[in-house]
Motif scaffolding. Structure first.
Motif, PDB file in Angstrom:
ATOM      1  N   MET A 171       0.848  -1.201   0.000  1.00  0.00           N
ATOM      2  CA  MET A 171       0.000   0.000   0.000  1.00  0.00           C
ATOM      3  C   MET A 171       0.884   1.251   0.000  1.00  0.00           C
ATOM      4  O   MET A 171       1.744   1.403   0.867  1.00  0.00           O
ATOM      5  N   PRO A 172       0.685   2.151  -0.973  1.00  0.00           N
ATOM      6  CA  PRO A 172       1.509   3.364  -1.027  1.00  0.00           C
ATOM      7  C   PRO A 172       1.061   4.387   0.009  1.00  0.00           C
ATOM      8  O   PRO A 172      -0.107   4.420   0.410  1.00  0.00           O
ATOM      9  N   SER A 173       1.980   5.210   0.429  1.00  0.00           N
ATOM     10  CA  SER A 173       1.622   6.315   1.314  1.00  0.00           C
ATOM     11  C   SER A 173       2.206   7.601   0.750  1.00  0.00           C
ATOM     12  O   SER A 173       3.143   7.583  -0.046  1.00  0.00           O
ATOM     13  N   LEU A 174       1.616   8.698   1.153  1.00  0.00           N
ATOM     14  CA  LEU A 174       2.025  10.029   0.696  1.00  0.00           C
ATOM     15  C   LEU A 174       2.609  10.794   1.867  1.00  0.00           C
ATOM     16  O   LEU A 174       2.076  10.743   2.981  1.00  0.00           O
ATOM     17  N   HIS A 175       3.709  11.506   1.620  1.00  0.00           N
ATOM     18  CA  HIS A 175       4.363  12.292   2.667  1.00  0.00           C
ATOM     19  C   HIS A 175       4.121  13.771   2.407  1.00  0.00           C
ATOM     20  O   HIS A 175       4.455  14.296   1.337  1.00  0.00           O
ATOM     21  N   LEU A 176       3.539  14.447   3.387  1.00  0.00           N
ATOM     22  CA  LEU A 176       3.369  15.894   3.351  1.00  0.00           C
ATOM     23  C   LEU A 176       4.276  16.498   4.414  1.00  0.00           C
ATOM     24  O   LEU A 176       4.123  16.210   5.599  1.00  0.00           O
ATOM     25  N   GLY A 177       5.225  17.309   3.978  1.00  0.00           N
ATOM     26  CA  GLY A 177       6.163  17.928   4.910  1.00  0.00           C
ATOM     27  C   GLY A 177       5.829  19.393   5.126  1.00  0.00           C
ATOM     28  O   GLY A 177       5.743  20.172   4.174  1.00  0.00           O
ATOM     29  N   TYR A 178       5.628  19.767   6.392  1.00  0.00           N
ATOM     30  CA  TYR A 178       5.292  21.149   6.750  1.00  0.00           C
ATOM     31  C   TYR A 178       6.474  21.761   7.509  1.00  0.00           C
ATOM     32  O   TYR A 178       7.095  21.111   8.342  1.00  0.00           O
ATOM     33  N   ARG A 179       6.740  23.029   7.204  1.00  0.00           N
ATOM     34  CA  ARG A 179       7.866  23.715   7.833  1.00  0.00           C
ATOM     35  C   ARG A 179       7.394  25.047   8.412  1.00  0.00           C
ATOM     36  O   ARG A 179       6.592  25.760   7.805  1.00  0.00           O
ATOM     37  N   GLY A 180       7.911  25.385   9.596  1.00  0.00           N
ATOM     38  CA  GLY A 180       7.565  26.639  10.238  1.00  0.00           C
ATOM     39  C   GLY A 180       8.703  27.639  10.177  1.00  0.00           C
ATOM     40  O   GLY A 180       9.801  27.348   9.690  1.00  0.00           O
ATOM     41  N   THR A 181       8.458  28.823  10.685  1.00  0.00           N
ATOM     42  CA  THR A 181       9.464  29.893  10.663  1.00  0.00           C
ATOM     43  C   THR A 181      10.359  29.867  11.897  1.00  0.00           C
ATOM     44  O   THR A 181      11.300  30.653  11.991  1.00  0.00           O
ATOM     45  N   ARG A 182      10.057  28.955  12.850  1.00  0.00           N
ATOM     46  CA  ARG A 182      10.854  28.886  14.077  1.00  0.00           C
ATOM     47  C   ARG A 182      11.517  27.518  14.246  1.00  0.00           C
ATOM     48  O   ARG A 182      11.656  26.998  15.341  1.00  0.00           O
ATOM     49  N   GLY A 183      11.920  26.963  13.104  1.00  0.00           N
ATOM     50  CA  GLY A 183      12.696  25.724  13.137  1.00  0.00           C
ATOM     51  C   GLY A 183      11.897  24.444  13.182  1.00  0.00           C
ATOM     52  O   GLY A 183      12.466  23.368  13.326  1.00  0.00           O
ATOM     53  N   CYS A 184      10.576  24.535  13.059  1.00  0.00           N
ATOM     54  CA  CYS A 184       9.747  23.334  13.170  1.00  0.00           C
ATOM     55  C   CYS A 184       9.608  22.622  11.823  1.00  0.00           C
ATOM     56  O   CYS A 184       9.485  23.260  10.778  1.00  0.00           O
ATOM     57  N   ARG A 185       9.608  21.301  11.891  1.00  0.00           N
ATOM     58  CA  ARG A 185       9.324  20.449  10.738  1.00  0.00           C
ATOM     59  C   ARG A 185       8.361  19.363  11.207  1.00  0.00           C
ATOM     60  O   ARG A 185       8.650  18.637  12.154  1.00  0.00           O
ATOM     61  N   LEU A 186       7.234  19.287  10.532  1.00  0.00           N
ATOM     62  CA  LEU A 186       6.217  18.318  10.901  1.00  0.00           C
ATOM     63  C   LEU A 186       5.848  17.507   9.664  1.00  0.00           C
ATOM     64  O   LEU A 186       5.677  18.061   8.581  1.00  0.00           O
ATOM     65  N   SER A 187       5.750  16.201   9.821  1.00  0.00           N
ATOM     66  CA  SER A 187       5.413  15.315   8.705  1.00  0.00           C
ATOM     67  C   SER A 187       4.056  14.668   8.931  1.00  0.00           C
ATOM     68  O   SER A 187       3.752  14.195  10.027  1.00  0.00           O
ATOM     69  N   LEU A 188       3.268  14.650   7.854  1.00  0.00           N
ATOM     70  CA  LEU A 188       1.986  13.960   7.849  1.00  0.00           C
ATOM     71  C   LEU A 188       2.046  12.898   6.759  1.00  0.00           C
ATOM     72  O   LEU A 188       2.359  13.197   5.606  1.00  0.00           O
TER      73      LEU A 188
END
Length: 275
Positions: A171-188
């Protein structure tokens, strides 16, 4: 009458013919009931037979000191047989242990993807509406028309990367990478299918990452499995984002005004991400 499963000492004594007639009969009965126990006794017979052949080759009558050495060797071989059985049983336990749950495997691979997504920081000039539209189109092509791509600008995070996530059981999955202005990186991560989760947030045990505590939460709903993870993010902020995303993904609709305001407050109160 003594009852119960024979001990290792009794099995050795049984093989050596040192048990009383009564106890030997009980051990023999136990062997008849338990094939695994019978196999152990057979192994002891073979090992002791080999040891006896080594020290009494050709049936030569040994001096007393050599008889003593032979007795020690027999005891050593019996101990070796016991240890061998322990290791064999331990190996069998490992082989029969259930494999890691699929969401744990997914999270392990997702951490690698999270760490390696392109490191070009957003300068704030990117067209987020265009990014969201393109990401949604890709998600629907890859995962199906019900795929959900959240807008996290109210949480201080802009969509920075869209790419392939780990493949689990085909089963394939999709990676959404979010980045903030204060050094944050969050992956969904979104996966088209179920991994045995339910419609509750499963908090995967955090561990120590290179840049601070790692946090991961997974859930399932709407035909999709979802995995959210971040490293070094304020735990309260991460929990608020996860809670809001969980509800929105189950309802398959954008954030409402109350949710956006709550995410803005969480962002304003949070500590800078550890990087």
């Amino acid at each position: 009458m003594k009852s119960g499963q024979p001990t290792w000492e009794e099995l050795n004594a049984y093989v050596d013919g040192e048990l009383t007639d009564e106890r030997a009969a009980e051990v023999a009965a136990a062997l008849g009931r338990d094939p695994a126990l019978a196999d152990q006794v057979a192994a002891l017979h073979r090992l002791k037979g080999a040891a006896q052949g080594l020290v009494e080759e050709g049936g030569i009558d040994l001096p007393s000191e050599k008889r003593q050495a032979a007795a020690w060797l027999r005891s050593g071989m019996a101990l070796a047989a016991s240890l061998t059985m322990v290791f064999l049983l331990g190996g069998l336990w490992i082989l029969l242990s259930p494999p890691p749950e699929r969401h744990v495997v997914w999270a392990t691979q997702a951490w690698v993807t999270h760490a390696n997504w392109p490191a070009a920081a957003s300068d704030g000039s990117r067209d987020q509406n265009g990014e969201q539209t393109a990401a949604l189109r890709l998600a629907q092509q890859k995962l199906g028309p019900a795929a959900y791509v959240p807008d996290l600008l109210s949480a201080g995070l802009s969509l920075d990367h869209v790419g392939d996530g780990p493949v689990i059981d085909g089963m394939p999955s999709l990676h959404l990478g979010y980045r903030g202005t204060r050094g944050c990186r969050l992956s969904l991560f979104l996966l088209a299918g179920g991994l045995g989760l339910d419609q509750q947030m499963l908090d995967l045990a955090p561990d120590a990452g290179s840049a601070g505590p790692r946090q991961a939460i997974a859930w399932q709903g709407g035909g999709f499995s979802t995995l959210l993870l971040a490293e070094g993010m304020d735990p309260l902020r991460f929990a608020e984002i996860a809670r809001r995303l969980f509800r929105a993904s189950l309802e398959q609709r954008p954030f409402g005004r109350e949710t956006r305001l709550a995410l803005q407050r969480s962002y304003a109160q949070a500590e800078r991400c550890l990087t």
